[in-house]
Write a protein that holds these residues in place. Structure first.
Motif, mmCIF file in Angstrom:
data_model
loop_
_atom_site.group_PDB
_atom_site.id
_atom_site.type_symbol
_atom_site.label_atom_id
_atom_site.label_comp_id
_atom_site.label_asym_id
_atom_site.label_seq_id
_atom_site.Cartn_x
_atom_site.Cartn_y
_atom_site.Cartn_z
ATOM 1 N N MET A 50 34.299 39.182 45.514
ATOM 2 C CA MET A 50 34.636 40.407 46.243
ATOM 3 C C MET A 50 33.739 40.588 47.468
ATOM 4 S SD MET A 50 35.263 42.948 43.013
ATOM 5 C CE MET A 50 35.881 44.349 43.914
ATOM 6 N N ARG A 110 55.246 39.529 33.036
ATOM 7 C CA ARG A 110 54.135 40.481 32.902
ATOM 8 C C ARG A 110 54.666 41.821 32.391
ATOM 9 N NH1 ARG A 110 48.659 41.651 35.496
ATOM 10 N NH2 ARG A 110 48.191 43.559 34.385
ATOM 11 N N TYR A 119 32.983 39.005 39.903
ATOM 12 C CA TYR A 119 33.419 40.022 40.865
ATOM 13 C C TYR A 119 32.320 40.426 41.844
ATOM 14 C CZ TYR A 119 37.137 40.268 37.401
ATOM 15 O OH TYR A 119 38.146 39.941 36.536
ATOM 16 N N SER A 173 39.745 45.925 32.072
ATOM 17 C CA SER A 173 38.552 45.090 32.160
ATOM 18 C C SER A 173 37.336 45.860 31.660
ATOM 19 C CB SER A 173 38.365 44.701 33.625
ATOM 20 O OG SER A 173 37.551 43.582 33.767
ATOM 21 N N ARG A 183 30.202 46.459 44.037
ATOM 22 C CA ARG A 183 30.654 47.096 42.798
ATOM 23 C C ARG A 183 30.027 48.477 42.559
ATOM 24 N NH1 ARG A 183 30.249 45.459 38.216
ATOM 25 N NH2 ARG A 183 32.299 46.043 37.462
ATOM 26 N N TYR A 221 32.730 51.255 42.244
ATOM 27 C CA TYR A 221 32.948 51.781 40.890
ATOM 28 C C TYR A 221 31.753 52.548 40.324
ATOM 29 C CZ TYR A 221 35.875 47.520 41.202
ATOM 30 O OH TYR A 221 36.702 46.521 41.605
ATOM 31 N N GLY A 227 39.575 40.862 29.691
ATOM 32 C CA GLY A 227 39.079 42.220 29.575
ATOM 33 C C GLY A 227 37.885 42.473 28.679
ATOM 34 N N ASP A 229 43.760 31.062 35.425
ATOM 35 C CA ASP A 229 44.659 32.057 36.003
ATOM 36 C C ASP A 229 44.256 32.210 37.462
ATOM 37 O OD1 ASP A 229 44.562 34.729 37.093
ATOM 38 O OD2 ASP A 229 44.143 35.647 35.176
ATOM 39 N N LYS A 259 39.860 35.070 39.441
ATOM 40 C CA LYS A 259 39.575 36.150 40.390
ATOM 41 C C LYS A 259 38.120 36.609 40.220
ATOM 42 C CE LYS A 259 42.507 37.690 37.908
ATOM 43 N NZ LYS A 259 43.796 38.143 37.442
ATOM 44 N N ILE A 310 40.094 49.754 36.994
ATOM 45 C CA ILE A 310 40.243 48.435 36.383
ATOM 46 C C ILE A 310 41.035 48.511 35.081
ATOM 47 C CG2 ILE A 310 38.278 47.326 37.516
ATOM 48 C CD1 ILE A 310 36.576 47.869 35.079
ATOM 49 N N GLU A 352 42.833 35.453 28.843
ATOM 50 C CA GLU A 352 42.394 35.227 30.222
ATOM 51 C C GLU A 352 41.062 35.892 30.538
ATOM 52 O OE1 GLU A 352 46.711 35.036 32.435
ATOM 53 O OE2 GLU A 352 45.675 36.937 32.223
ATOM 54 N N GLY A 407 37.710 36.618 32.332
ATOM 55 C CA GLY A 407 37.104 36.329 33.630
ATOM 56 C C GLY A 407 35.639 36.718 33.561
ATOM 57 N N ARG A 408 35.418 38.029 33.520
ATOM 58 C CA ARG A 408 34.052 38.564 33.496
ATOM 59 C C ARG A 408 33.207 37.943 32.379
ATOM 60 N NH1 ARG A 408 33.033 43.694 35.443
ATOM 61 N NH2 ARG A 408 35.206 44.209 35.079
ATOM 62 N N HIS A 464 47.840 42.491 30.315
ATOM 63 C CA HIS A 464 46.391 42.596 30.534
ATOM 64 C C HIS A 464 46.112 44.090 30.581
ATOM 65 C CE1 HIS A 464 42.380 42.058 32.198
ATOM 66 N NE2 HIS A 464 42.699 42.929 33.136
HETATM 67 N N1 LLP Z 1 44.083 38.643 33.620
HETATM 68 C C1 LLP Z 1 44.590 39.498 34.510
HETATM 69 C C2 LLP Z 1 46.026 39.541 34.717
HETATM 70 C C3 LLP Z 1 43.753 40.355 35.226
HETATM 71 O O1 LLP Z 1 44.277 41.209 36.087
HETATM 72 C C4 LLP Z 1 42.353 40.285 35.028
HETATM 73 C C5 LLP Z 1 41.456 41.151 35.788
HETATM 74 C C6 LLP Z 1 41.862 39.355 34.104
HETATM 75 C C7 LLP Z 1 42.755 38.560 33.405
HETATM 76 C C8 LLP Z 1 40.405 39.189 33.818
HETATM 77 O O2 LLP Z 1 39.798 40.319 33.322
HETATM 78 P P1 LLP Z 1 38.258 40.279 32.858
HETATM 79 O O3 LLP Z 1 38.172 39.357 31.646
HETATM 80 O O4 LLP Z 1 37.482 39.724 33.995
HETATM 81 O O5 LLP Z 1 37.925 41.653 32.537
HETATM 82 N N2 LLP Z 1 37.022 43.962 40.391
HETATM 83 C C9 LLP Z 1 36.879 44.640 39.120
HETATM 84 C C10 LLP Z 1 37.622 43.942 38.008
HETATM 85 C C11 LLP Z 1 39.090 43.826 38.268
HETATM 86 C C12 LLP Z 1 39.774 43.069 37.186
HETATM 87 C C13 LLP Z 1 41.143 42.733 37.602
HETATM 88 N N3 LLP Z 1 41.863 41.954 36.665
HETATM 89 C C14 LLP Z 1 35.393 44.757 38.797
HETATM 90 O O6 LLP Z 1 34.578 44.320 39.599
HETATM 91 O O7 LLP Z 1 35.022 45.311 37.755
#
Ligand code: LLP
Length: 431
Positions: free
Chosen positions: A394, A155, A390, A210, A330, A334, A248, A85, A66, A168, A290, A292-293, A207
């Motif tokens: 987005m 979940r 993102y 983030s 963003r 946010y 996260g 994911d 995502k 978030i 998982e 992402g960022r 999760h």
């Molecule tokens: N796994 C799940 C189930 C999640 O919902 C997310 C993020 C991740 C992994 C990855 O998280 P990360 O490592 O990227 O923090 N649009 C927002 C962020 C939304 C995150 C949603 N879920 C932003 O631009 O900050």
């Protein structure tokens, strides 16, 4: 500078991975999103190696796509031995078309449709991360009709406050996601899953949120999940072997934020789990994470062209660029912080404090406020750092603005990973 792949060349231009950004803007046009491929690959390797060290065999990172989803990124993830994911059939389809192995794909989402479930099974999806009872029963129904066993993780919400932006934050008891451990609903969902004959319950997922900088929320989340896992094993004979701890981990967007020690955090969770497994007398589960960022954010730099500047005496200054909330919503959403650099005037004195405004027809279309820049002129190039996560994912076509090009800066060559949208693309589905 904020990251090691940034520099300034003899022309006073910002460089990314050794490339002159002003030159790239001239060749490819703006708005242009650059992605440093080696930053992405190295971050995958950091996660993979640390997780191999910290957790039992079979543990691995999944890229939360995502954050950034297009065909080439799934190829890179495959080359780096990552899982992924996905959170929609659109992401799933993109991974599928890129040839990503479906047995390493985990399908998330709190509100999957019947079509989502069927489509995912048609693609041969490895795992559903199942959010609720209705979804679980539909998976059972479709799997049974097809005569297959479908692997599923559940979940759960471990009840952790990760101290990040509310929008978030996802792991608190009142979250829209998953089943809460605290209320007994997680146990109920587990028992339902265990009673189904075409669902194979392989594990549990959480999760917590983030952009998290501390390691404690991850350790707390891991502990809650492990205690639940052990409880299900001991009291119900649950045969699950996997804990997915979600993503996260944060990324510094400005000099004021400290870098995150990804490996250190992972090793800490590993140590904690070892101790707890002994105490609870269970074998350590396979661990998935998982990110992402933290895989892609700091690989991204977006280049804009300046169209105008203005000073409103006694009020404020503006620099208006040729992109904005359509390629990066963003700040609007946010109030997210970013570092903005005068890519074409890196050596000049930055004494013009301004708001960097986008081109959309609304006042909230702002990329950043209180930015110190030299006096910019029409045609100058501005760079916004840390736009890999993102931003593109987005992006929108608000005001019918085409989405930017994504240019990958490979170890040797540059290549276009996503073409700039054309006006024809914009009207493709209009009848
Ligand atoms: N796994 C799940 C189930 C999640 O919902 C997310 C993020 C991740 C992994 C990855 O998280 P990360 O490592 O990227 O923090 N649009 C927002 C962020 C939304 C995150 C949603 N879920 C932003 O631009 O900050």
């Amino acid at each position: 500078m904020l990251y090691a792949n940034l520099g300034v060349n003899e022309l006073g231009h910002l460089t990314v991975a050794g490339r002159d950004t002003v030159r790239l803007a001239k060749i490819y046009g703006t708005v242009l999103m650059l992605l440093d491929e080696m930053v992405i690959r190295n971050r995958c390797r950091t996660y993979r190696r640390a997780m191999e060290k910290a957790f039992p065999k079979g543990s691995m990172p999944l890229f939360a796509s995502k954050a950034l989803s297009f065909k080439r990124i799934y190829e890179i993830m495959q080359e780096e031995s990552m899982g992924v994911d996905v959170v929609s059939c659109g992401e799933l389809f993109t991974a599928y078309k890129a040839g990503f192995p479906m047995d390493k794909v985990y399908f998330h989402g709190n509100s999957k449709t019947d079509e989502d479930i069927r489509f995912a099974m048609d693609c041969g999806l490895g795992y559903f991360v199942c959010d609720n009872k209705e979804e679980l029963l539909e998976i059972e129904r479709v799997a049974s009709a097809r005569g297959i066993q479908q692997k599923v993780l559940l979940r759960l919400t471990p009840g952790i406050d990760p101290h990040t932006n509310e929008k978030i934050s996802t792991g608190k008891v009142d979250s829209k996601f998953g089943a809460a451990i605290e209320t007994g609903q997680a146990e109920e969902l587990t028992l339902t899953a265990m009673g189904l004959s075409h669902v194979e319950l392989v594990g549990f997922h959480c999760h917590i949120g983030s952009q998290i900088f501390e390691h404690t929320p991850f350790c707390d989340g891991a502990e809650m999940m492990l205690r639940f896992y052990a409880h299900m094993q001991k009291t119900h004979g649950c045969k699950a072997t996997v804990l997915n701890l979600g993503g996260g981990m944060g990324v510094p967007y400005t000099e004021a934020q400290a870098p995150v020690d990804y490996e250190g955090n992972i090793l800490r969770v590993g140590e904690l789990l070892k101790v707890l497994c002994k105490e609870l007398d269970v074998e350590c589960p396979i661990i998935l994470m998982e990110p992402g960022r933290s895989i892609v954010a700091d690989a991204g730099v977006t280049l804009y062209r300046v169209n105008s500047t203005k000073s409103i005496p006694g009020f404020k200054n503006y620099v208006a660029v040729d992109g904005g909330m359509t390629d990066n919503p963003r700040y609007t959403l946010y109030g997210a912080e970013y570092t903005v650099l005068p890519a074409s005037r890196m050596e000049e004195k930055r004494d013009f404090v301004c708001t960097v405004a986008g081109r959309c027809c609304e006042s909230g279309d702002i990329l950043q406020e209180n930015v110190s820049l030299p006096k910019m002129e029409r045609g100058d190039i501005l760079a916004v750092l840390t736009t890999g996560a993102y931003n593109y994912s987005m992006a929108s076509n608000y005001n019918r603005i085409p989405r930017p090009m994504v240019l990958m800066l490979g170890e040797q060559d540059d290549y276009v990973a996503i073409q700039r949208e054309s006006f024809e693309d914009l009207i493709r589905n209009d009848v």
